[in-house]
Structures are given as structure tokens and as C-alpha cells.
Design an enzyme around this catalytic site. Structure first.
Site, PDB file in Angstrom:
ATOM      1  N   SER A 109      32.923  35.514  23.255  1.00  0.00           N
ATOM      2  CA  SER A 109      31.967  35.225  22.184  1.00  0.00           C
ATOM      3  C   SER A 109      32.602  34.495  20.989  1.00  0.00           C
ATOM      4  O   SER A 109      31.961  33.582  20.436  1.00  0.00           O
ATOM      5  CB  SER A 109      31.261  36.509  21.738  1.00  0.00           C
ATOM      6  N   HIS A 118      26.132  36.118  26.005  1.00  0.00           N
ATOM      7  CA  HIS A 118      26.709  34.865  25.503  1.00  0.00           C
ATOM      8  C   HIS A 118      25.670  33.738  25.450  1.00  0.00           C
ATOM      9  O   HIS A 118      25.712  32.901  24.543  1.00  0.00           O
ATOM     10  CB  HIS A 118      27.912  34.459  26.356  1.00  0.00           C
ATOM     11  N   ASP A 141      29.521  44.293  19.401  1.00  0.00           N
ATOM     12  CA  ASP A 141      29.662  44.366  20.866  1.00  0.00           C
ATOM     13  C   ASP A 141      30.739  45.387  21.234  1.00  0.00           C
ATOM     14  O   ASP A 141      31.798  45.038  21.748  1.00  0.00           O
ATOM     15  CB  ASP A 141      30.042  42.960  21.374  1.00  0.00           C
ATOM     16  N   GLU A 201      39.337  42.928  15.581  1.00  0.00           N
ATOM     17  CA  GLU A 201      39.790  43.426  16.884  1.00  0.00           C
ATOM     18  C   GLU A 201      40.919  44.418  16.621  1.00  0.00           C
ATOM     19  O   GLU A 201      41.786  44.161  15.791  1.00  0.00           O
ATOM     20  CB  GLU A 201      40.270  42.263  17.777  1.00  0.00           C
ATOM     21  N   ASP A 236      39.110  48.199  12.065  1.00  0.00           N
ATOM     22  CA  ASP A 236      37.937  48.745  12.742  1.00  0.00           C
ATOM     23  C   ASP A 236      36.723  47.848  12.470  1.00  0.00           C
ATOM     24  O   ASP A 236      36.462  47.472  11.317  1.00  0.00           O
ATOM     25  CB  ASP A 236      37.677  50.164  12.225  1.00  0.00           C
ATOM     26  N   GLY A 237      35.992  47.525  13.529  1.00  0.00           N
ATOM     27  CA  GLY A 237      34.907  46.560  13.395  1.00  0.00           C
ATOM     28  C   GLY A 237      33.787  47.025  12.483  1.00  0.00           C
ATOM     29  O   GLY A 237      33.243  46.238  11.692  1.00  0.00           O
ATOM     30  N   HIS A 240      33.824  43.385  17.282  1.00  0.00           N
ATOM     31  CA  HIS A 240      34.634  43.731  18.458  1.00  0.00           C
ATOM     32  C   HIS A 240      34.869  42.431  19.235  1.00  0.00           C
ATOM     33  O   HIS A 240      34.155  42.112  20.185  1.00  0.00           O
ATOM     34  CB  HIS A 240      33.912  44.731  19.348  1.00  0.00           C
TER      35      HIS A 240
HETATM   36  C1  SAM Z   1      33.261  44.396  24.869  1.00  0.00           C
HETATM   37  S1  SAM Z   1      34.818  43.889  24.249  1.00  0.00           S
HETATM   38  C2  SAM Z   1      34.430  42.477  23.276  1.00  0.00           C
HETATM   39  C3  SAM Z   1      34.013  41.266  24.057  1.00  0.00           C
HETATM   40  C4  SAM Z   1      33.652  40.067  23.204  1.00  0.00           C
HETATM   41  N1  SAM Z   1      32.695  40.426  22.162  1.00  0.00           N
HETATM   42  C5  SAM Z   1      33.056  38.957  24.049  1.00  0.00           C
HETATM   43  O1  SAM Z   1      31.842  39.017  24.343  1.00  0.00           O
HETATM   44  O2  SAM Z   1      33.777  38.034  24.404  1.00  0.00           O
HETATM   45  C6  SAM Z   1      35.130  45.102  23.018  1.00  0.00           C
HETATM   46  C7  SAM Z   1      36.436  44.888  22.246  1.00  0.00           C
HETATM   47  O3  SAM Z   1      36.440  45.786  21.135  1.00  0.00           O
HETATM   48  C8  SAM Z   1      37.759  46.202  20.901  1.00  0.00           C
HETATM   49  N2  SAM Z   1      37.641  47.450  20.089  1.00  0.00           N
HETATM   50  C9  SAM Z   1      37.477  48.713  20.509  1.00  0.00           C
HETATM   51  N3  SAM Z   1      37.290  49.535  19.467  1.00  0.00           N
HETATM   52  C10 SAM Z   1      37.313  48.744  18.352  1.00  0.00           C
HETATM   53  C11 SAM Z   1      37.116  49.004  16.971  1.00  0.00           C
HETATM   54  N4  SAM Z   1      36.877  50.250  16.517  1.00  0.00           N
HETATM   55  N5  SAM Z   1      37.170  47.981  16.116  1.00  0.00           N
HETATM   56  C12 SAM Z   1      37.403  46.695  16.565  1.00  0.00           C
HETATM   57  N6  SAM Z   1      37.594  46.404  17.856  1.00  0.00           N
HETATM   58  C13 SAM Z   1      37.540  47.409  18.751  1.00  0.00           C
HETATM   59  C14 SAM Z   1      38.345  46.370  22.263  1.00  0.00           C
HETATM   60  O4  SAM Z   1      39.771  46.284  22.223  1.00  0.00           O
HETATM   61  C15 SAM Z   1      37.707  45.202  23.016  1.00  0.00           C
HETATM   62  O5  SAM Z   1      38.554  44.078  22.982  1.00  0.00           O
END
Ligand code: SAM
Length: 265
Positions: free
Chosen positions: A94, A19, A157, A112, A136-137, A42
Site C-alpha cells: 500500500s 489495494h 491495516d 511500522e 505504534d500505528g 501499519h
Molecule cells: C497487514 S500488514 C501491512 C500491509 C500493508 N498495509 C500493505 O497493504 O501493503 C501489518 C503490518 O503492521 C505491522 N505492525 C504490527 N503491529 C503494529 C503496530 N502496533 N504499529 C505499527 N505497525 C504494526 C506489522 O509488522 C506488519 O508489517
């Protein structure tokens, strides 16, 4: 698989590394008075409480943001803003750090998949200039780049719950770096004793794309097993990015071992 929840890890040392770097890089991009696009694959829930049962269970926030004195840095500006708005135990994810540092002409696009995280993200982040997608991200970043405005940054992320995510992330980043040459592609990854992150680093280091930077930080107080540090990879890094990363790490230095153990390449 969507069992990962960032509430257990929010405000921990890895978040501080990621961050603070994000805040520093956005500050670098905003030195030019032109709008930018911020995309995140993500996003998580955007806002966390480091006094939540999840955070207290792991204690990561206590080894991270809870143990540090705020310094003069855009990351701490974002933390102060979250605390002022939400209370003293609030911690910005983030997306909220980006919103805190960007202006009304900038565009924020967030992906997300987890339903509960998505609802919390919408509650924390909805508003002008912010688009939130349940998708999907990786698919979303491919579909939405290059964005308008073209200057900007993408944060990738993943939770790395599925081991193939390391290689998939490398391939995604390499594709984005050519699809969107103006975009600063930023990847976070864990440093694990099993060195699984080499599956991410290998393909990218083999190509050595334009503006490649690698920045790693070792935790001051790592657990006996598991993650012992935090890594960031940049592709298309702009001029000044290495200095921005170093300043970011200095702003959260107490969460990490001797700065000499950090690596920037
Ligand atoms: C490490 S966390 C994100 C933290 C955030 N970037 C932060 O730093 O505040 C990962 C997130 O990705 C989501 N996630 C998992 N697989 C995903 C996908 N294929 N596409 C989008 N989001 C996904 C999870 O639900 C989770 O909330």
C-alpha cells in the site's frame, strides 16, 4: 506481538480488494488539483516479491495478482510501475501504491513497528515527501492528525494478531473521524468464519458516523478454513467513494466470487 509478516499474503485476493480500493480512492481525491496527506498506521515493507519462498508457501499471490490480467485502473498502473522498476514478480504494498499515484506536493507518513519490515520499508520508500516512523500505528495516527495538508486519507491495516485489535481499531477510527473530518478513514479487516470482525463493525455501525461505507468481497477460491473474504470500512467517505469502490472491485473481479456476493452498504 510482531510475528505477522505480510510477505506470505502479499498480492493475494485480500490485497487486491484493499489495494484496488486504495488506488481508486486516492484517484478520487486527486481529481481536485490540491495536495493531500496519506497516512498509514501499519505500513509493512512497501515492496514484495510474489516469487519469494514466503509467497510460494501460501500460494495466495497465485490466487490473487498472479492469476489476473491487468486492466485499466490506477491499481494496475501502480502494479505495472513496480514491475517495470523491480522486475516481473514485484508487487507493490500500500505505501508504494500511494507513492506511485501521488505527486511531489503530497505528503506520505508511514508507521511500522517490526524492525526488519521497517528497514525494508525505508529501503523501498525513502525520499522526498515520505516520512517513516518506527512507532505504534494507533499512537502515531492520534499524534499526527489532523495533518497538513488537511485533505487526505488514512489507511488502518492491522495484522489482527491480537484479538483486542478489532475493538481498538473501531475506537481509533471513530476518534480519527472527528479529530480529522477532512480525512477519509479507511480500515481493512478479514472476513473470518468465527465472525471476529463483528467486534470491529459493532461499535462503528452503532454510531453510523458521517460518510460511513462498508464494502466486502468474497474470495473466488477460499481455503477450507480461515479467511473467506475481505472487508473495508470507510468513515468520512467523500462523494463518489461508493462508485470508486465498485470500479476498484471490477478491476480485480476475477479473484472474487460472483460480484453479486459482494456487499456495499
Ligand atoms: C497487514 S500488514 C501491512 C500491509 C500493508 N498495509 C500493505 O497493504 O501493503 C501489518 C503490518 O503492521 C505491522 N505492525 C504490527 N503491529 C503494529 C503496530 N502496533 N504499529 C505499527 N505497525 C504494526 C506489522 O509488522 C506488519 O508489517
Amino acid at each position: 506481538m510482531l510475528s505477522y509478516q505480510h510477505a506470505y499474503h502479499a498480492g493475494g485476493p485480500a490485497d487486491l480488494h484493499k489495494h484496488a480500493a486504495l488506488a481508486g480512492l486516492l484517484g478520487l481525491l486527486k481529481r481536485k488539483p490540491r495536495p493531500i496527506s496519506y497516512l498509514e498506521s501499519h505500513a509493512g515493507r512497501g515492496l514484495y516479491d510474489i516469487a519469494s519462498p514466503e509467497a510460494l508457501k501460501t500460494g495466495e499471490a497465485l490466487r490473487g495478482v498472479g492469476g489476473l490480467e491487468p486492466a485499466e485502473h490506477p491499481f494496475w498502473d501502480a502494479v505495472r510501475a513496480a514491475r517495470a522498476a523491480q522486475g516481473p514478480t514485484a508487487y507493490p504494498g500500500s505505501p508504494m501504491i500511494a507513492r506511485s499515484l501521488l505527486g511531489p506536493d503530497d505528503r506520505i507518513t508511514l508507521m511500522e513497528l517490526h524492525p526488519a519490515e521497517l528497514e525494508a520499508l525505508k529501503a523501498a520508500m525513502s525520499g522526498a515527501g515520505v516520512a517513516i516512523h518506527k512507532r505504534d500505528g494507533g499512537e502515531g495516527l492520534r499524534a499526527l492528525t489532523p495533518p497538513s495538508p488537511r485533505r487526505g486519507l488514512a489507511l488502518i491495516d492491522p495484522s489482527y494478531e491480537v484479538k483486542t485489535e478489532y475493538l481498538e481499531t473501531a475506537l481509533l477510527a471513530l476518534e480519527l473521524s472527528t479529530r480529522w473530518p477532512e480525512g477519509v478513514i479507511t480500515i481493512w479487516y478479514p472476513l473470518l468464519s468465527g465472525a471476529r470482525h463483528e467486534e470491529l463493525l459493532g461499535p462503528i455501525e452503532a454510531v453510523r458516523p458521517k460518510g460511513f461505507l462498508r464494502d466486502e468481497a468474497i474470495f473466488a477460491d477460499p481455503p477450507a478454513r480461515g479467511m473467506y473474504g475481505s472487508g473495508l470500512l470507510l468513515l468520512n467517505a467523500p462523494y463518489g467513494a461508493a462508485e470508486a469502490l465498485a470500479e476498484a472491485r471490477a478491476a480485480v473481479a476475477d479473484a472474487f466470487a460472483d460480484p453479486a456476493s459482494a456487499r456495499v452498504a
